[in-house]
Design a protein around this motif. Structure first.
Motif, PDB file in Angstrom:
ATOM      1  N   TRP A   1     -18.280   1.494   9.999  1.00  0.00           N
ATOM      2  CA  TRP A   1     -17.138   1.883   8.790  1.00  0.00           C
ATOM      3  C   TRP A   1     -15.813   2.062   9.920  1.00  0.00           C
ATOM      4  O   TRP A   1     -14.806   1.804   9.497  1.00  0.00           O
ATOM      5  CB  TRP A   1     -17.350   3.057   7.816  1.00  0.00           C
ATOM      6  N   LEU A   2     -16.060   2.920  10.952  1.00  0.00           N
ATOM      7  CA  LEU A   2     -14.883   3.209  11.649  1.00  0.00           C
ATOM      8  C   LEU A   2     -14.562   1.657  12.523  1.00  0.00           C
ATOM      9  O   LEU A   2     -13.099   1.762  12.506  1.00  0.00           O
ATOM     10  CB  LEU A   2     -15.385   4.321  12.908  1.00  0.00           C
ATOM     11  N   ALA A   3     -15.206   0.996  12.742  1.00  0.00           N
ATOM     12  CA  ALA A   3     -14.707  -0.446  13.316  1.00  0.00           C
ATOM     13  C   ALA A   3     -13.905  -1.093  12.209  1.00  0.00           C
ATOM     14  O   ALA A   3     -13.082  -1.875  12.515  1.00  0.00           O
ATOM     15  CB  ALA A   3     -15.862  -1.096  13.965  1.00  0.00           C
ATOM     16  N   ALA A   4     -14.157  -0.898  10.840  1.00  0.00           N
ATOM     17  CA  ALA A   4     -13.492  -1.604   9.910  1.00  0.00           C
ATOM     18  C   ALA A   4     -12.200  -1.062   9.194  1.00  0.00           C
ATOM     19  O   ALA A   4     -11.364  -1.502   8.563  1.00  0.00           O
ATOM     20  CB  ALA A   4     -14.472  -1.672   8.595  1.00  0.00           C
ATOM     21  N   ILE A   5     -11.910   0.267   9.963  1.00  0.00           N
ATOM     22  CA  ILE A   5     -10.561   1.029   9.517  1.00  0.00           C
ATOM     23  C   ILE A   5      -9.577   0.114   9.840  1.00  0.00           C
ATOM     24  O   ILE A   5      -8.486  -0.001   8.932  1.00  0.00           O
ATOM     25  CB  ILE A   5     -10.523   2.332  10.297  1.00  0.00           C
ATOM     26  N   PRO A   6      -9.269  -0.437  11.059  1.00  0.00           N
ATOM     27  CA  PRO A   6      -7.943  -1.485  11.131  1.00  0.00           C
ATOM     28  C   PRO A   6      -7.709  -2.518   9.843  1.00  0.00           C
ATOM     29  O   PRO A   6      -6.816  -2.640   9.505  1.00  0.00           O
ATOM     30  CB  PRO A   6      -8.203  -2.087  12.513  1.00  0.00           C
ATOM     31  N   PHE A   7      -8.989  -3.100   9.588  1.00  0.00           N
ATOM     32  CA  PHE A   7      -8.944  -3.999   8.474  1.00  0.00           C
ATOM     33  C   PHE A   7      -8.537  -3.669   7.381  1.00  0.00           C
ATOM     34  O   PHE A   7      -7.893  -4.066   6.409  1.00  0.00           O
ATOM     35  CB  PHE A   7     -10.005  -4.925   8.589  1.00  0.00           C
ATOM     36  N   LEU A   8      -9.100  -2.445   6.857  1.00  0.00           N
ATOM     37  CA  LEU A   8      -8.946  -1.768   5.811  1.00  0.00           C
ATOM     38  C   LEU A   8      -7.442  -1.328   5.397  1.00  0.00           C
ATOM     39  O   LEU A   8      -6.834  -1.591   4.501  1.00  0.00           O
ATOM     40  CB  LEU A   8      -9.824  -0.559   5.433  1.00  0.00           C
ATOM     41  N   ALA A   9      -6.808  -1.003   6.542  1.00  0.00           N
ATOM     42  CA  ALA A   9      -5.483  -0.204   6.632  1.00  0.00           C
ATOM     43  C   ALA A   9      -4.523  -1.578   6.351  1.00  0.00           C
ATOM     44  O   ALA A   9      -3.691  -1.663   5.407  1.00  0.00           O
ATOM     45  CB  ALA A   9      -5.131   0.339   7.962  1.00  0.00           C
ATOM     46  N   ILE A  10      -4.792  -2.925   7.115  1.00  0.00           N
ATOM     47  CA  ILE A  10      -4.112  -4.084   6.871  1.00  0.00           C
ATOM     48  C   ILE A  10      -4.182  -4.729   5.307  1.00  0.00           C
ATOM     49  O   ILE A  10      -3.257  -4.949   4.938  1.00  0.00           O
ATOM     50  CB  ILE A  10      -4.553  -4.993   7.950  1.00  0.00           C
ATOM     51  N   ILE A  11      -5.263  -4.474   4.848  1.00  0.00           N
ATOM     52  CA  ILE A  11      -5.487  -4.839   3.368  1.00  0.00           C
ATOM     53  C   ILE A  11      -4.845  -4.045   2.562  1.00  0.00           C
ATOM     54  O   ILE A  11      -4.134  -4.784   1.656  1.00  0.00           O
ATOM     55  CB  ILE A  11      -7.199  -4.773   2.965  1.00  0.00           C
ATOM     56  N   LEU A  12      -4.554  -2.432   2.627  1.00  0.00           N
ATOM     57  CA  LEU A  12      -3.929  -1.934   1.893  1.00  0.00           C
ATOM     58  C   LEU A  12      -2.344  -2.063   1.942  1.00  0.00           C
ATOM     59  O   LEU A  12      -1.746  -1.584   1.138  1.00  0.00           O
ATOM     60  CB  LEU A  12      -4.309  -0.429   2.178  1.00  0.00           C
ATOM     61  N   THR A  13      -2.013  -2.227   3.140  1.00  0.00           N
ATOM     62  CA  THR A  13      -0.456  -2.214   3.437  1.00  0.00           C
ATOM     63  C   THR A  13       0.263  -3.369   3.766  1.00  0.00           C
ATOM     64  O   THR A  13       1.518  -3.331   3.843  1.00  0.00           O
ATOM     65  CB  THR A  13      -0.177  -0.904   4.500  1.00  0.00           C
ATOM     66  N   SER A  14      -0.412  -4.514   3.996  1.00  0.00           N
ATOM     67  CA  SER A  14       0.284  -5.428   4.758  1.00  0.00           C
ATOM     68  C   SER A  14       1.452  -6.168   3.598  1.00  0.00           C
ATOM     69  O   SER A  14       2.258  -6.796   3.730  1.00  0.00           O
ATOM     70  CB  SER A  14      -0.763  -6.742   5.173  1.00  0.00           C
ATOM     71  N   TYR A  15       0.729  -6.163   2.121  1.00  0.00           N
ATOM     72  CA  TYR A  15       1.617  -6.635   1.269  1.00  0.00           C
ATOM     73  C   TYR A  15       3.048  -5.766   1.276  1.00  0.00           C
ATOM     74  O   TYR A  15       4.039  -6.238   1.066  1.00  0.00           O
ATOM     75  CB  TYR A  15       0.939  -6.147  -0.121  1.00  0.00           C
ATOM     76  N   PHE A  16       2.842  -4.532   1.499  1.00  0.00           N
ATOM     77  CA  PHE A  16       4.228  -3.823   1.389  1.00  0.00           C
ATOM     78  C   PHE A  16       4.968  -4.183   2.671  1.00  0.00           C
ATOM     79  O   PHE A  16       6.199  -4.259   2.616  1.00  0.00           O
ATOM     80  CB  PHE A  16       3.839  -2.274   1.613  1.00  0.00           C
ATOM     81  N   TRP A  17       4.434  -4.346   3.912  1.00  0.00           N
ATOM     82  CA  TRP A  17       5.110  -4.755   4.945  1.00  0.00           C
ATOM     83  C   TRP A  17       5.745  -5.965   4.768  1.00  0.00           C
ATOM     84  O   TRP A  17       6.853  -6.409   5.562  1.00  0.00           O
ATOM     85  CB  TRP A  17       4.367  -4.784   6.303  1.00  0.00           C
ATOM     86  N   GLY A  18       5.317  -6.810   4.349  1.00  0.00           N
ATOM     87  CA  GLY A  18       5.871  -8.257   3.716  1.00  0.00           C
ATOM     88  C   GLY A  18       6.978  -8.257   3.015  1.00  0.00           C
ATOM     89  O   GLY A  18       8.025  -8.836   3.371  1.00  0.00           O
ATOM     90  N   TRP A  19       7.012  -7.260   1.952  1.00  0.00           N
ATOM     91  CA  TRP A  19       8.185  -7.108   0.921  1.00  0.00           C
ATOM     92  C   TRP A  19       9.362  -6.605   1.983  1.00  0.00           C
ATOM     93  O   TRP A  19      10.342  -7.025   2.042  1.00  0.00           O
ATOM     94  CB  TRP A  19       7.716  -6.164  -0.080  1.00  0.00           C
ATOM     95  N   LEU A  20       8.993  -5.507   2.905  1.00  0.00           N
ATOM     96  CA  LEU A  20       9.734  -5.018   3.578  1.00  0.00           C
ATOM     97  C   LEU A  20      10.667  -5.778   4.493  1.00  0.00           C
ATOM     98  O   LEU A  20      11.993  -5.715   4.865  1.00  0.00           O
ATOM     99  CB  LEU A  20       9.351  -3.610   4.302  1.00  0.00           C
ATOM    100  N   ALA A  21       9.674  -6.847   5.310  1.00  0.00           N
ATOM    101  CA  ALA A  21      10.210  -7.660   6.142  1.00  0.00           C
ATOM    102  C   ALA A  21      11.291  -8.591   5.638  1.00  0.00           C
ATOM    103  O   ALA A  21      12.220  -9.118   6.031  1.00  0.00           O
ATOM    104  CB  ALA A  21       8.995  -8.449   6.791  1.00  0.00           C
TER     105      ALA A  21
ATOM    106  N   MET B   1       0.084  -0.493  12.533  1.00  0.00           N
ATOM    107  CA  MET B   1      -0.276  -1.683  13.023  1.00  0.00           C
ATOM    108  C   MET B   1      -0.114  -2.999  12.366  1.00  0.00           C
ATOM    109  O   MET B   1       0.057  -3.905  12.849  1.00  0.00           O
ATOM    110  CB  MET B   1      -1.382  -1.418  13.799  1.00  0.00           C
ATOM    111  N   SER B   2      -0.516  -2.884  10.960  1.00  0.00           N
ATOM    112  CA  SER B   2      -0.460  -3.837  10.166  1.00  0.00           C
ATOM    113  C   SER B   2       0.880  -4.383   9.934  1.00  0.00           C
ATOM    114  O   SER B   2       1.128  -5.624   9.297  1.00  0.00           O
ATOM    115  CB  SER B   2      -0.986  -3.399   8.672  1.00  0.00           C
ATOM    116  N   GLY B   3       2.059  -3.743  10.016  1.00  0.00           N
ATOM    117  CA  GLY B   3       3.367  -4.094  10.128  1.00  0.00           C
ATOM    118  C   GLY B   3       3.608  -5.421  10.951  1.00  0.00           C
ATOM    119  O   GLY B   3       4.033  -6.493  10.518  1.00  0.00           O
ATOM    120  N   PRO B   4       3.447  -5.339  12.019  1.00  0.00           N
ATOM    121  CA  PRO B   4       3.567  -6.540  13.167  1.00  0.00           C
ATOM    122  C   PRO B   4       2.581  -7.687  12.981  1.00  0.00           C
ATOM    123  O   PRO B   4       2.690  -8.698  13.503  1.00  0.00           O
ATOM    124  CB  PRO B   4       3.906  -5.873  14.558  1.00  0.00           C
ATOM    125  N   SER B   5       1.514  -7.252  12.388  1.00  0.00           N
ATOM    126  CA  SER B   5       0.217  -8.247  12.581  1.00  0.00           C
ATOM    127  C   SER B   5       0.513  -9.532  11.791  1.00  0.00           C
ATOM    128  O   SER B   5      -0.115 -10.488  12.297  1.00  0.00           O
ATOM    129  CB  SER B   5      -0.960  -7.449  11.832  1.00  0.00           C
TER     130      SER B   5
END
Length: 548
Positions: free
Chosen positions: A94-114, A157-161
């Motif tokens: 689960w700890l190894a999956a944390i980066p992917f979970l964060a990107i799933i939850l927030t990349s949509y927001f970062w796309g809108w902001l960009a 980190m999901s912002g620039p990804s």
């Protein structure tokens, strides 16, 4: 990179407009001879190709390398931190999956902001905050604080990804865009070499510095987390002197600011004074990308809805589904297996006896652990075989070589052919890796199987050019979000299959990659970018085409 046919279409449509528009926006036939008025794509062609584009590609590549290192570092941290944080195998997963979970939850927001605030703003803000949270996570005394701080770091980190692919593609003209995005994407492969190399340098160190006020011992795995933030720190510093994307500036109605950027690119590439740049007026492509004056969550969600809804309506819906599914399959395979790659290689490196298949070694390992756990208490061992790092570096070098090869071949073969052939061949290699009894051959096939990840950049480039400027960042972030969903699903399914039915993981994900290859057959065929001398002037009615 992307589909050149769509940008060729935009070029044609914009060329027609520029041929009949004057500086004040009125239609006049004699405006066609005015070379000082141009569309953005025409103006980008006039800036040329040279040092500026290469430096911008290196900056974007550095940011991409930081993203991949931040995403995958847990695969090396968890085995080394399991004693300090008292981690179980499930908690490690689960700890190894944390980066992917964060990107799933927030990349949509970062796309809108960009799409509303700008690509550069999003990356500057998010990379700086991500690095700070990573440093704090390296000082965490227990699993709860470590998980929370790592999650916060991954959110930013999901912002620039995903935004970085758009940022890279929008600084290069049509003729060289595919090649430059491919070369920039090769830094993902470089990251998979640098990460195990840094881990090899740091993790074998045997220091343990007490930090009394935190109640921790500062050990090598904590230093590794900090070391992996260096690309973000350097990227932030370089980004401070970099301009905003000219595509975004022009689309948001900032034509003068866009011209300033184009003049700078022109001056660096052609080694000429900025005032000799021939374009004085850009054909407006303003899409009202700035958020409305209304504030609050309701306004933000309304803006995100308006930005997203067209992606799920004709004629963009088929392309949205295609890019999301392909990214899901690629990420599920390449990242899903990479999370367990150190564990698999460690098992093979420690295997003694006759050569046998990968799954036979893993099954024997599981059986030995089960029998040992029924006896006396086992001392916690957080050491890693150095052969694991060595084989990871070799695999990363192959990965990087694949990216570079794609960069050289994309102009000649086109994105569609490369995607179809590469995905089909890597999928077959994944199935074959399960049957190979020679360990060297099995590792080689397994490494090639993960080379499907070289198609991530290609697919992002396809997305950049399939969608209009107003929706590009959102479309890329949406497809990348689905890719990260694939990473989470893949890593957990592979962990389960390695325990109960190892062979099923190779068959399942090999088949998924092959299906992605078949889906890419619907992409348009390669078209060359239009030249300034020979441009079509036919008027077309739609901004996208239906899948073929």
């Amino acid at each position: 990179m992307g589909c050149a046919w769509l940008d060729a279409y935009f070029w044609t449509n914009e060329t027609f407009c520029s041929a009949i528009m004057t500086a004040n926006g009125k239609l006049e036939k004699n405006a066609k001879s005015d070379s000082s008025i141009a569309t953005l794509d025409e103006a980008m062609m006039l800036t040329g190709f040279g040092i500026y584009n290469i430096l911008h590609m290196l900056l974007s590549g550095l940011i991409l390398m930081g993203v991949i290192m931040q995403s995958l570092v847990m695969g090396y941290v968890m085995p080394a931190a399991q004693c300090d944080l008292e981690l179980t195998l499930t908690q490690r997963g689960w700890l190894a999956a944390i980066p992917f979970l964060a990107i799933i939850l927030t990349s949509y927001f970062w796309g809108w902001l960009a799409d509303t605030r700008g690509r550069r703003f999003v990356m500057l803000f998010s990379m700086m905050i991500s690095a700070v949270f990573s440093v704090l996570a390296s000082l965490a005394p227990d699993i709860i604080s470590f998980g929370l701080l790592s999650f916060c770091s991954s959110i930013f980190m999901s912002g620039p990804s995903a935004v970085v692919y758009t940022f890279l593609g929008e600084f290069t003209n049509l003729r060289h865009r595919d090649k430059m995005v491919a070369f920039g994407s090769s830094f993902v492969g470089i990251g998979t070499v640098v990460l195990p190399a840094i881990s090899w340098l740091i993790l074998p160190l045997e220091f343990s510095l007490p930090v009394p006020f935190l109640g921790i011992a500062y050990r090598p795995w904590r230093l590794l987390i900090v070391a992996c933030t260096l690309p973000f720190i350097l990227g932030t510093l370089f980004l401070l002197i970099a301009p905003e994307s000219p595509k975004f500036l022009n689309a948001s109605g900032q034509s003068e600011e866009c011209l300033v950027v184009l003049r700078k690119i022109y001056a660096v590439n052609r080694r000429l004074p900025e005032d000799t740049y021939p374009v004085k007026t850009l054909v407006s492509e303003a899409h009202n990308t700035k958020p409305k004056d209304s504030k609050g969550l309701a306004a933000i969600f309304a803006s995100m809805r308006d930005q997203t809804a067209p992606l799920f309506r004709s004629p963009l819906l088929p392309w949205t589904c295609l890019t999301c599914f392909v990214q899901f399959g690629i990420f599920a395979t390449t990242n899903g297996f990479y999370i367990w790659f150190p564990t698999i290689l460690n098992s093979l490196a420690n295997h003694e006896g006759a050569e046998t298949r990968i799954c036979d070694v893993l099954d024997a390992n599981q059986a030995n652990k089960a029998s040992a756990s029924n006896g006396t208490l086992i001392k916690c061992d957080d050491t890693m075989n150095t052969a694991t790092f060595e084989m990871s570096i070799y695999t990363g070098l192959v990965f990087c070589s694949m990216y570079i090869m794609v960069g050289f071949l994309v102009d000649f073969l086109g994105k569609k052919l490369i995607l179809v052939v590469l995905l089909a061949s890597t999928g077959l290699c994944g199935i074959a890796a399960h049957h190979a009894s020679n360990q060297q051959l099995a590792v080689a096939l397994f490494a090639i199987f993960q080379m499907c990840g070289a198609c991530i950049g290609l697919t992002n480039a396809v997305t950049v050019e399939l969608f209009p400027t107003k929706y590009r960042a959102m479309a890329v972030c949406l497809s990348m979000m689905m890719g990260r969903v694939g990473s989470m699903v893949g890593s957990n399914l592979i962990g389960l299959f390695l325990t109960v039915n190892c062979g099923a993981s190779f068959y399942l994900f090999g088949a998924i990659v092959i299906v992605c290859s078949l889906c890419c057959l619907t992409l348009p065929a390669k078209k060359n970018a239009p030249s300034l001398e020979k441009q079509k002037t036919e008027v077309t009615q739609h901004q996208t085409h239906e899948p073929v």
